[in-house]
Design an enzyme around this catalytic site. Structure first.
Site, PDB file in Angstrom:
ATOM      1  N   SER A   1      79.360  20.398  63.761  1.00 31.23           N
ATOM      2  CA  SER A   1      79.152  21.840  63.884  1.00 31.23           C
ATOM      3  C   SER A   1      77.980  22.348  63.049  1.00 31.23           C
ATOM      4  O   SER A   1      77.180  23.164  63.526  1.00 31.23           O
ATOM      5  CB  SER A   1      80.434  22.581  63.500  1.00 31.23           C
ATOM      6  OG  SER A   1      80.835  22.253  62.178  1.00 31.23           O
ATOM      7  N   THR A   2      77.839  21.880  61.803  1.00 28.74           N
ATOM      8  CA  THR A   2      76.742  22.347  60.958  1.00 28.74           C
ATOM      9  C   THR A   2      75.414  21.799  61.445  1.00 28.74           C
ATOM     10  O   THR A   2      74.403  22.512  61.479  1.00 28.74           O
ATOM     11  CB  THR A   2      76.983  21.952  59.493  1.00 28.74           C
ATOM     12  OG1 THR A   2      78.284  22.384  59.083  1.00 28.74           O
ATOM     13  CG2 THR A   2      75.947  22.591  58.581  1.00 28.74           C
TER      14      THR A   2
ATOM     15  N   SER B   1      75.040  15.170  63.916  1.00 31.29           N
ATOM     16  CA  SER B   1      76.105  15.596  64.824  1.00 31.29           C
ATOM     17  C   SER B   1      77.098  16.486  64.079  1.00 31.29           C
ATOM     18  O   SER B   1      77.148  16.488  62.853  1.00 31.29           O
ATOM     19  CB  SER B   1      76.834  14.374  65.389  1.00 31.29           C
ATOM     20  OG  SER B   1      75.933  13.479  65.996  1.00 31.29           O
TER      21      SER B   1
ATOM     22  N   ASP C   1      81.963  14.928  56.336  1.00 32.81           N
ATOM     23  CA  ASP C   1      83.358  15.366  56.272  1.00 32.81           C
ATOM     24  C   ASP C   1      83.846  15.474  54.835  1.00 32.81           C
ATOM     25  O   ASP C   1      84.669  16.332  54.520  1.00 32.81           O
ATOM     26  CB  ASP C   1      84.231  14.404  57.069  1.00 32.81           C
ATOM     27  CG  ASP C   1      83.843  14.396  58.539  1.00 32.81           C
ATOM     28  OD1 ASP C   1      83.958  15.451  59.181  1.00 32.81           O
ATOM     29  OD2 ASP C   1      83.404  13.351  59.033  1.00 32.81           O
TER      30      ASP C   1
ATOM     31  N   GLY D   1      84.079  12.233  61.669  1.00 35.68           N
ATOM     32  CA  GLY D   1      85.077  13.092  62.278  1.00 35.68           C
ATOM     33  C   GLY D   1      84.824  13.309  63.761  1.00 35.68           C
ATOM     34  O   GLY D   1      85.752  13.527  64.532  1.00 35.68           O
ATOM     35  N   GLY D   2      83.548  13.217  64.149  1.00 37.36           N
ATOM     36  CA  GLY D   2      83.185  13.338  65.552  1.00 37.36           C
ATOM     37  C   GLY D   2      82.991  12.007  66.241  1.00 37.36           C
ATOM     38  O   GLY D   2      82.496  11.959  67.370  1.00 37.36           O
TER      39      GLY D   2
ATOM     40  N   ASP E   1      72.034  15.841  58.455  1.00 41.43           N
ATOM     41  CA  ASP E   1      73.346  15.648  59.078  1.00 41.43           C
ATOM     42  C   ASP E   1      74.418  16.279  58.209  1.00 41.43           C
ATOM     43  O   ASP E   1      74.194  16.555  57.022  1.00 41.43           O
ATOM     44  CB  ASP E   1      73.622  14.157  59.262  1.00 41.43           C
ATOM     45  CG  ASP E   1      74.577  13.863  60.416  1.00 41.43           C
ATOM     46  OD1 ASP E   1      75.240  14.805  60.893  1.00 41.43           O
ATOM     47  OD2 ASP E   1      74.667  12.691  60.819  1.00 41.43           O
TER      48      ASP E   1
ATOM     49  N   LYS F   1      81.946  10.148  56.819  1.00 40.80           N
ATOM     50  CA  LYS F   1      81.517  10.771  58.059  1.00 40.80           C
ATOM     51  C   LYS F   1      82.269  10.116  59.213  1.00 40.80           C
ATOM     52  O   LYS F   1      82.884   9.079  59.032  1.00 40.80           O
ATOM     53  CB  LYS F   1      80.003  10.626  58.254  1.00 40.80           C
ATOM     54  CG  LYS F   1      79.190  11.467  57.260  1.00 40.80           C
ATOM     55  CD  LYS F   1      77.696  11.261  57.382  1.00 40.80           C
ATOM     56  CE  LYS F   1      77.167  11.450  58.778  1.00 40.80           C
ATOM     57  NZ  LYS F   1      77.492  12.797  59.339  1.00 40.80           N
TER      58      LYS F   1
ATOM     59  N   GLU G   1      74.944   7.701  63.374  1.00 44.75           N
ATOM     60  CA  GLU G   1      74.566   8.506  62.211  1.00 44.75           C
ATOM     61  C   GLU G   1      74.110   7.622  61.054  1.00 44.75           C
ATOM     62  O   GLU G   1      73.126   7.929  60.368  1.00 44.75           O
ATOM     63  CB  GLU G   1      75.747   9.377  61.781  1.00 44.75           C
ATOM     64  CG  GLU G   1      76.057  10.504  62.758  1.00 44.75           C
ATOM     65  CD  GLU G   1      77.360  11.213  62.445  1.00 44.75           C
ATOM     66  OE1 GLU G   1      77.511  12.367  62.879  1.00 44.75           O
ATOM     67  OE2 GLU G   1      78.233  10.623  61.779  1.00 44.75           O
TER      68      GLU G   1
END
Length: 239
Positions: A32-33, A30, A90, A102-103, A87, A100, A109
Site C-alpha cells: 500500500s505505501t 509492492s 511489514d 505480507g503481499g 519499498d 517483508k 522484492e
C-alpha cells in the site's frame, strides 16, 4: 487510526519520491505505501518534474499500476544495476532488519533490493518493532509439492508454520512465481535474523523467506505529531 495511518503513508511516499533524480533506474516496491509512492512518481513524470526514469517492479501489482501511470518499465534481466529501490516493510527492528512478504512478493522484492545501490524503506510508525516476528508472521515461499515436508522441517527448527490461504479464491495464495507461502511464527520472536534467514533458505524446496538482512540503507518513518503527519529519517550507520 486508519485515517492517521493513511496520512503517514502519504507523507513517507512523498518524501521518498523527493530522493528520485532524473535518469535513474528505480526499483518499485509492492504494497500500500509503495503504491502511493508509485502514484506520486507517476504524477512527477506526467508534469515533467522528473524525466528519463525507468522502473523495475517487484510484483504484478506494481507492473499494472506503473503501466496505468505510463511509467517506463524494464525487466530485472534487462538491467545491470538499480540506482534506488523504494519499498515498504511489514516490520522493521532497531538494527534495520526487516520482515517483508505480507503481499507474497518478497522473492522479487529481495532481488531488487539486493541489486540497488541504495535501498530506502517507507513505513508508518506502527511498523517499528523491538523484535521481529512477535506480531507479524515470517513468510516463506515454497514449492507447491513440498510445502507439507517443509512445514515439518520448520517445526523441527522451532517454527509453527501455516499455509497461507487466499481471501477471495478457494485454496491457498499462489505467488507470482506459482509457488505457495508458509507463514511462520517463532516462539519468542526472531533473535538472530541473519542466521535464521540462511537456515530457512537452506531447507530443500524453499525459494526464499521474508527476512531482509543488512540490505536497508534508510528507513523513512511516517509519524503523527500534534495531529499533523511528518517524516523521520533513520539511516543505518556502518561500523
Amino acid at each position: 487510526m486508519a485515517d492517521l495511518q493513511t496520512q503517514m503513508k502519504h507523507a513517507v511516499a512523498d518524501a521518498a519520491v523527493e530522493q528520485i533524480k532524473d535518469g535513474m533506474v528505480l526499483g518499485l516496491g509492492s504494497g500500500s505505501t509503495a503504491a502511493l509512492m508509485i502514484r506520486a512518481l507517476g504524477a512527477k513524470l506526467a508534469s515533467g518534474e522528473l524525466k528519463n526514469i525507468v522502473g523495475v517492479t517487484t510484483s504484478f501489482q506494481g507492473e499494472v499500476l506503473a503501466a496505468e501511470l505510463n511509467i517506463p518499465l524494464l525487466s530485472l534481466n534487462a538491467v545491470d544495476r538499480i540506482d534506488l529501490a523504494i519499498d515498504g516493510a511489514d516490520e522493521v527492528d532497531p538494527s534495520f532488519q526487516l520482515i517483508k512478504g505480507g503481499g507474497a512478493c518478497h522473492v522479487q522484492e529481495k532481488l531488487v533490493a539486493a541489486m540497488a545501490d541504495r535501498f530506502v524503506v517507507v513505513v508508518d510508525s506502527t511498523k517499528l518493532v523491538d523484535r521481529l516476528n512477535l506480531d507479524f508472521l515470517l513468510p516463506v515461499e515454497v514449492l507447491p509439492g513440498a510445502w507439507r515436508q517443509i512445514q515439518k522441517t520448520l517445526a523441527a527448527m522451532g517454527g509453527s508454520a501455516e499455509l497461507r490461504m487466499a481471501q477471495r479464491k478457494a485454496g491457498p495464495v499462489v505467488t507470482d512465481q506459482g509457488n505457495l507461502v508458509l507463514d511462520v511464527k517463532l516462539e519468542g520472536g526472531i533473535t538472530d535474523p541473519a542466521s535464521l534467514e540462511k537456515a530457512i533458505n537452506n531447507v530443500p524446496g524453499v525459494l526464499e523467506n521474508g527476512l531482509f538482512v543488512n540490505l536497508t540503507d534508510e528507513v523513512l518513518v511516517g509519524e503523527i505529531s500534534d495531529g499533523v503527519a511528518g517524516v523521520r529519517s533513520l539511516e543505518r550507520r556502518l561500523s
